[in-house]
Design an enzyme around this catalytic site. Structure first.
Site, short mmCIF file in Angstrom:
data_model
loop_
_atom_site.label_atom_id
_atom_site.label_comp_id
_atom_site.label_asym_id
_atom_site.label_seq_id
_atom_site.Cartn_x
_atom_site.Cartn_y
_atom_site.Cartn_z
N ASP A 234 3.92 2.62 -4.50
CA ASP A 234 3.06 3.62 -5.14
C ASP A 234 2.78 3.08 -6.54
O ASP A 234 3.67 3.09 -7.40
CB ASP A 234 3.75 4.99 -5.20
N THR B 165 -16.83 0.86 3.66
CA THR B 165 -15.44 0.85 4.14
C THR B 165 -15.24 2.08 5.03
O THR B 165 -16.03 3.04 4.94
CB THR B 165 -14.46 0.95 2.96
N TYR C 123 -12.91 8.65 -12.45
CA TYR C 123 -12.87 7.32 -11.81
C TYR C 123 -13.63 6.28 -12.63
O TYR C 123 -13.11 5.19 -12.90
CB TYR C 123 -13.46 7.47 -10.41
N LYS D 190 -12.34 2.69 -14.33
CA LYS D 190 -12.84 1.37 -13.91
C LYS D 190 -13.36 0.59 -15.12
O LYS D 190 -13.23 -0.62 -15.19
CB LYS D 190 -13.91 1.54 -12.83
N ASP E 253 0.86 -1.19 0.00
CA ASP E 253 0.00 0.00 0.00
C ASP E 253 0.89 1.24 0.00
O ASP E 253 2.03 1.20 0.46
CB ASP E 253 -0.89 0.01 1.26
N1 LIG Z 1 -15.94 1.28 -1.14
C1 LIG Z 1 -16.73 1.30 -2.21
O1 LIG Z 1 -17.92 1.66 -2.12
C2 LIG Z 1 -16.20 0.89 -3.56
C3 LIG Z 1 -17.10 0.79 -4.62
C4 LIG Z 1 -16.63 0.40 -5.86
C5 LIG Z 1 -15.29 0.10 -6.03
N2 LIG Z 1 -14.44 0.19 -4.98
C6 LIG Z 1 -13.04 -0.14 -5.23
O2 LIG Z 1 -12.57 -1.02 -4.22
C7 LIG Z 1 -11.17 -0.83 -4.02
C8 LIG Z 1 -10.86 -0.60 -2.56
O3 LIG Z 1 -11.53 0.55 -2.13
P1 LIG Z 1 -11.83 0.86 -0.61
O4 LIG Z 1 -13.24 1.28 -0.55
O5 LIG Z 1 -11.34 -0.24 0.26
O6 LIG Z 1 -10.96 2.20 -0.45
P2 LIG Z 1 -9.76 2.55 0.55
O7 LIG Z 1 -9.46 3.98 0.30
O8 LIG Z 1 -10.09 2.11 1.92
O9 LIG Z 1 -8.59 1.64 -0.01
C9 LIG Z 1 -7.78 1.99 -1.08
C10 LIG Z 1 -6.34 1.73 -0.68
O10 LIG Z 1 -5.52 1.98 -1.81
C11 LIG Z 1 -4.37 2.66 -1.36
N3 LIG Z 1 -3.81 3.45 -2.47
C12 LIG Z 1 -4.33 4.56 -3.04
N4 LIG Z 1 -3.50 5.02 -4.00
C13 LIG Z 1 -2.45 4.16 -4.03
C14 LIG Z 1 -1.24 4.12 -4.81
N5 LIG Z 1 -0.96 5.04 -5.71
N6 LIG Z 1 -0.38 3.10 -4.58
C15 LIG Z 1 -0.65 2.17 -3.64
N7 LIG Z 1 -1.75 2.17 -2.86
C16 LIG Z 1 -2.64 3.16 -3.06
C17 LIG Z 1 -4.85 3.56 -0.23
O11 LIG Z 1 -3.78 3.95 0.62
C18 LIG Z 1 -5.86 2.65 0.46
O12 LIG Z 1 -5.28 1.90 1.49
C19 LIG Z 1 -10.77 0.33 -4.94
O13 LIG Z 1 -10.29 -0.20 -6.16
C20 LIG Z 1 -12.09 1.05 -5.18
O14 LIG Z 1 -12.09 1.77 -6.38
C21 LIG Z 1 -14.85 0.59 -3.75
#
Ligand SMILES: NC(=O)c1ccc[n+]([C@@H]2O[C@H](COP(=O)([O-])OP(=O)(O)OC[C@H]3O[C@@H](n4cnc5c(N)ncnc54)[C@H](O)[C@@H]3O)[C@@H](O)[C@H]2O)c1
Length: 259
Positions: free
Chosen positions: A57, A184, A149, A153, A36
């Site tokens: 990153d 989350t 975004y 996706k 992460d």
């Molecule tokens: N939560 C939702 O409602 C939802 C809905 C649709 C899709 N998603 C997708 O699910 C996945 C997880 O989302 P989440 O809700 O757990 O969000 P989150 O923000 O809790 O988790 C995302 C993680 O990615 C890390 N991150 C961000 N940029 C980064 C980079 N450049 N390099 C490495 N790490 C990086 C962040 O530090 C974080 O820990 C994502 O792909 C998000 O698009 C989430």
């Protein structure tokens, strides 16, 4: 000596869905590399589940290449990869797009996911075995106010299908899990700031509730596992029925439960 451990990498492993996935995969006997951008949190999560935590990153080519080489050398041969990390976005109108943010979102979500597959996939291709799951979103399938975004996706789905066919004869499967609104900690914080409304989102679901992070993790873990051995190039939505219920708004919305 052959290495029989099942080794999986989770990018975004310090986030809400990522951490649930690390827990689920650990319970399923995988050894985890938790990656992460938040290195401290990745190390904390990894410690909790007996895995290895590193900073990465995915918006930076060198960082991905170094992480992939490090994990293969110090953790072992990777056979599972979940690309969960993403740059999230708040709703806005297209004419209000901030192009610095656009570039970040494309660099991380699209280019970053592509590069992560290439770098961690090299070993899988050589060994003739592996499974990759990318995390998309239901915003990939239809119009939404997530102007940058959503397209990234949608791109992830196309990329995943391309890789699924390009790498299929090497024994590497590639699929996409598309979450709907998932509770989350990051999304809860967005609700608290008034950027999104949980009630509005719940109204659009067939099930009458939001998705739990573990429910997304369960789908990813299934696709990573040998139980899904003939499944490649698909999208699996985990959305409490948001996509299925879209046209019901023309007829007064999703019905209340039958009593
Ligand atoms: N939560 C939702 O409602 C939802 C809905 C649709 C899709 N998603 C997708 O699910 C996945 C997880 O989302 P989440 O809700 O757990 O969000 P989150 O923000 O809790 O988790 C995302 C993680 O990615 C890390 N991150 C961000 N940029 C980064 C980079 N450049 N390099 C490495 N790490 C990086 C962040 O530090 C974080 O820990 C994502 O792909 C998000 O698009 C989430």
């Amino acid at each position: 000596m052959s290495d029989n451990r099942k080794i999986a990498v989770v990018t975004g492993g310090a986030g809400g869905i990522g951490e649930a996935l690390v827990r689920k995969l650990t319970e399923g006997g995988w050894t985890l590399a938790v990656l992460d951008r938040d290195a401290d949190k990745a190390i904390d999560v990894a410690k909790q589940y007996g895995g290895f935590g590193y900073g990465i990153d995915i918006g930076d080519a060198k960082s991905i290449a170094e992480a992939a080489a490090y994990v293969e050398e110090h953790v072992g041969p990777v056979s599972g990869l979940a690309c969960v990390a993403a740059h999230l976005e708040n709703p806005h109108r297209p004419e209000a797009q901030d192009f610095a943010e656009w570039d970040d979102i494309v660099r991380v979500n699209l280019t970053g996911t592509f590069r992560t597959m290439v770098e961690f996939g090299r070993g899988m291709l050589k060994r003739g075995h592996g499974s990759i799951v990318n995390v998309g979103s239901i915003t990939a399938f239809n119009s939404s106010p997530l102007q940058a975004y959503g397209p990234t996706k949608a791109g992830i789905i196309n990329m995943s299908r391309n890789f699924a066919v390009a790498w299929g004869r090497n024994g590497v499967r590639v699929n996409t899990v598309c979450p709907g609104p998932t509770r989350t900690p990051a999304v809860e914080a967005s609700y608290a700031r008034g950027e999104r409304s949980p009630e509005t989102m719940i109204r659009t679901t067939a099930l009458g509730r939001l998705v739990k992070p573990i429910e997304v993790a369960n789908a990813i873990a299934f696709l990573l596992s040998d139980e899904a051995s003939a499944i490649t190039g698909i999208e699996l939505s985990v959305d409490s029925g948001v996509l299925a219920s879209q046209l019901w708004s023309m007829y007064g919305g999703v019905p209340q439960p039958v009593v």
